[in-house]
Design an enzyme around this catalytic site. Structure first.
Site, short mmCIF file in Angstrom:
data_model
loop_
_atom_site.label_atom_id
_atom_site.label_comp_id
_atom_site.label_asym_id
_atom_site.label_seq_id
_atom_site.Cartn_x
_atom_site.Cartn_y
_atom_site.Cartn_z
N ASP A 180 0.80 -1.23 0.00
CA ASP A 180 0.00 0.00 0.00
C ASP A 180 0.83 1.27 0.00
O ASP A 180 0.41 2.30 -0.51
CB ASP A 180 -0.94 0.02 1.22
CG ASP A 180 -0.17 0.25 2.52
OD1 ASP A 180 0.70 -0.58 2.85
OD2 ASP A 180 -0.43 1.26 3.19
N ASP A 191 5.80 0.33 3.22
CA ASP A 191 6.09 -0.89 3.97
C ASP A 191 5.83 -2.11 3.08
O ASP A 191 5.64 -1.98 1.88
CB ASP A 191 5.26 -0.94 5.26
CG ASP A 191 3.77 -0.72 4.99
OD1 ASP A 191 3.34 -0.88 3.83
OD2 ASP A 191 3.04 -0.40 5.94
N TYR A 224 -5.18 0.66 9.33
CA TYR A 224 -6.33 0.96 8.47
C TYR A 224 -7.61 0.59 9.21
O TYR A 224 -8.40 -0.23 8.76
CB TYR A 224 -6.21 0.25 7.12
CG TYR A 224 -5.13 0.86 6.27
CD1 TYR A 224 -5.33 2.08 5.61
CD2 TYR A 224 -3.87 0.27 6.14
CE1 TYR A 224 -4.34 2.66 4.85
CE2 TYR A 224 -2.87 0.85 5.39
CZ TYR A 224 -3.11 2.05 4.74
OH TYR A 224 -2.12 2.63 4.00
N GLU A 264 5.87 9.70 2.98
CA GLU A 264 5.52 8.35 2.50
C GLU A 264 4.51 8.42 1.35
O GLU A 264 3.48 9.09 1.47
CB GLU A 264 4.94 7.52 3.64
CG GLU A 264 4.71 6.06 3.26
CD GLU A 264 4.33 5.20 4.45
OE1 GLU A 264 4.50 3.96 4.36
OE2 GLU A 264 3.86 5.73 5.48
#
Length: 496
Positions: free
Chosen positions: A85, A88, A236, A476
């Site tokens: 996603d 990571d 999430y 990120e």
């Protein structure tokens, strides 16, 4: 007594931000533009750098290699593929499904503007849907996450070297997750439209699976963050509730099938599932604004007066986020960037801007405008607002920095991304273990692998940006930042 000076200050700040937005927009109009097609190409290329599984022969991002080839083996299934996603090495099903839905919507509405990049955008969707078909292959089960996030986040290592726990997490009849299942159904249904004429058999497979997954989501109601709280939170976590995903899934199935059952479901559940709530939000956790804009297209085409209340909500969304409106529900930075509190602000910028542009097109075809009290939001104004946000991302901002890696002369060099920040397998064949990557994470040097097309979380509300890996909320990239941006860049590459 202290409130009046504060209110006056906030009013001055809002007016100043609005004037600066107008000035920068005017400067852009008279001063030349961006290479939107180049940015489009790069925004799609980004997804190849996020791929998990065995990479295909036509893989263009060469610093990546095969990874996570045994995903699913713990439960006796092949769950390889899909996307990481962000920076990571976890495969989170909720944001991946939303990414797929928005990539598909980008192609449905703006694919005609993509030129030679259309085939790459379609490939990006298929890489996701091939995975979504795997995780939904067992009836009444959805595998919603691959990898233990705490184990993964404790290490800084390349996906190709992963030795962290690849735990498989699922929802089922006893452990419901209507949110992630509803979004997965939406993704499969939206993608079925993308492949309807390109690959009819694959399109039918996607649509049939979408129907089945939606039925599961609706008949076993509950939030996946209740069923799998320790695994998915705080990463999430579904804060907004699962009701919007049920409506969202039904809306996409209505669009893909034209079956009466989905129209009736939407009308019947509009109030029950809170379609009018938080109408100025749109992202992986909150679909309300997207639901209202998507359904409004049918109202504006004169085909669905029974959905009129959704158009009213869509108009309310537009009025709630316009700069210069006294009760705007979003902030604008001094440089004109949409800003919402929390991490990874660019996700709000790209998703809300996508809705501005999509709704602008729907309004244009119906020759309509949005009344906002004493003001009016025309389709041209909405396009201008969306373009201003895109141009900010590409470098028209106080720092003169592009927030898309590899676009322009100045862009983030130290993004929070494991694969980008560690030497590639080709450059460093020896394994780099869990804690051995820490020195690369803490290094002041630029990332050795330029993750072309990655759009980072972006600057704060004062337009300041730390180009530093530890500041993950700003540095990120994520797939769900890029997915709606693909549609925006496609449109502006044809209408600069």
């Amino acid at each position: 007594m202290a409130r009046k000076p504060l209110i006056a200050f906030l009013g001055f700040f809002r007016v100043t931000a609005f004037l600066l937005w107008i000035l920068l927009t005017f400067r852009q109009v008279i001063g030349g533009g961006h290479d939107y097609h180049d940015a489009l190409r790069k925004s799609i290329l980004f997804f190849e750098g996020q791929r998990s599984g065995k990479l295909p022969p036509d893989q263009r991002v060469k610093w990546r290699s095969d990874s996570a080839l045994h995903d699913g083996s713990a439960v006796g299934r092949d769950l390889t593929g899909g996307y990481y996603d962000a920076g990571d090495n976890i495969k989170f099903g909720f944001p991946m499904a939303f990414t797929t839905t928005l990539l598909s919507w980008s192609i449905i509405d703006f694919g005609r503007n993509m030129g030679p990049e259309l085939k790459n955008a379609v490939k990006a969707v298929k890489w996701a849907t091939d995975y979504l078909l795997k995780v939904t292959a067992v009836p009444n089960v959805v595998y919603v996450q691959l990898g233990d996030a705490y184990s993964d986040h404790n290490c800084w290592e390349r996906p190709e070297d992963m030795d962290t726990l690849r735990t498989v997490y699922k929802i089922d009849g006893s452990h419901p997750g209507s949110d992630v299942a509803g979004e997965t159904a939406a993704a499969l249904a939206a993608a079925s439209i993308v492949f309807r004429s390109r690959d009819p058999a694959y399109s039918r497979l996607l649509l049939n699976r979408a129907v089945r997954v939606f039925d599961f989501a609706d008949s076993h109601r509950g939030a996946y963050s209740n069923s799998l709280h320790s695994a998915v939170c705080p990463f999430y976590c579904d804060v907004n509730g699962y009701q919007d995903e049920l409506l969202w899934g039904a809306v996409w199935l209505h669009k893909a099938t034209r079956r009466r059952r989905y129209r009736e479901y939407i009308v019947k559940n509009e109030v029950i599932l809170h379609a009018g709530d938080t109408i100025n939000e749109f992202g992986w956790d909150n679909k309300h604004a997207g639901i209202n804009v998507l359904i409004s297209k049918e109202v504006l085409m004169g085909r669905a007066e029974y959905f009129e209340s959704f158009k009213h909500n869509a108009d309310g969304f537009i009025c709630s986020v316009l700069p210069g409106i006294s009760h705007s529900q979003v902030q604008y930075s001094p440089g004109g960037l949409i800003f919402k509190a929390g991490g990874s602000n660019m996700q709000h910028v790209t998703s809300l801007s996508f809705l501005f542009l999509a709704y602008s097109n729907y309004l244009s075809h119906a020759n309509k405008v949005v009344p906002c009290g004493e003001k009016t939001a025309s389709p041209a104004l909405l396009k201008q607002l969306a373009k201003r946000q895109v141009d900010y991302i590409l470098g028209d901002n106080p720092l003169r920095m592009s927030y898309m890696v590899g676009y322009g002369q100045r862009y983030p060099r130290r993004i929070h991304h494991r694969g980008s920040s560690l030497p590639s397998v080709q450059a460093h064949p020896a394994r780099i273990r869990c804690k051995e990557g820490s020195r690369y994470f803490l290094s002041p040097n630029a990332n050795p692998n330029v993750h072309v097309g990655a759009v980072v979380g972006g600057p704060n509300v004062t337009d300041a940006f730390p180009d530093s890996r530890p500041f993950f909320q700003e540095s990120e990239p994520t797939t769900y930042i890029n997915a709606p941006l693909v549609g925006l860049l496609a449109y502006f590459s044809a209408h600069p």
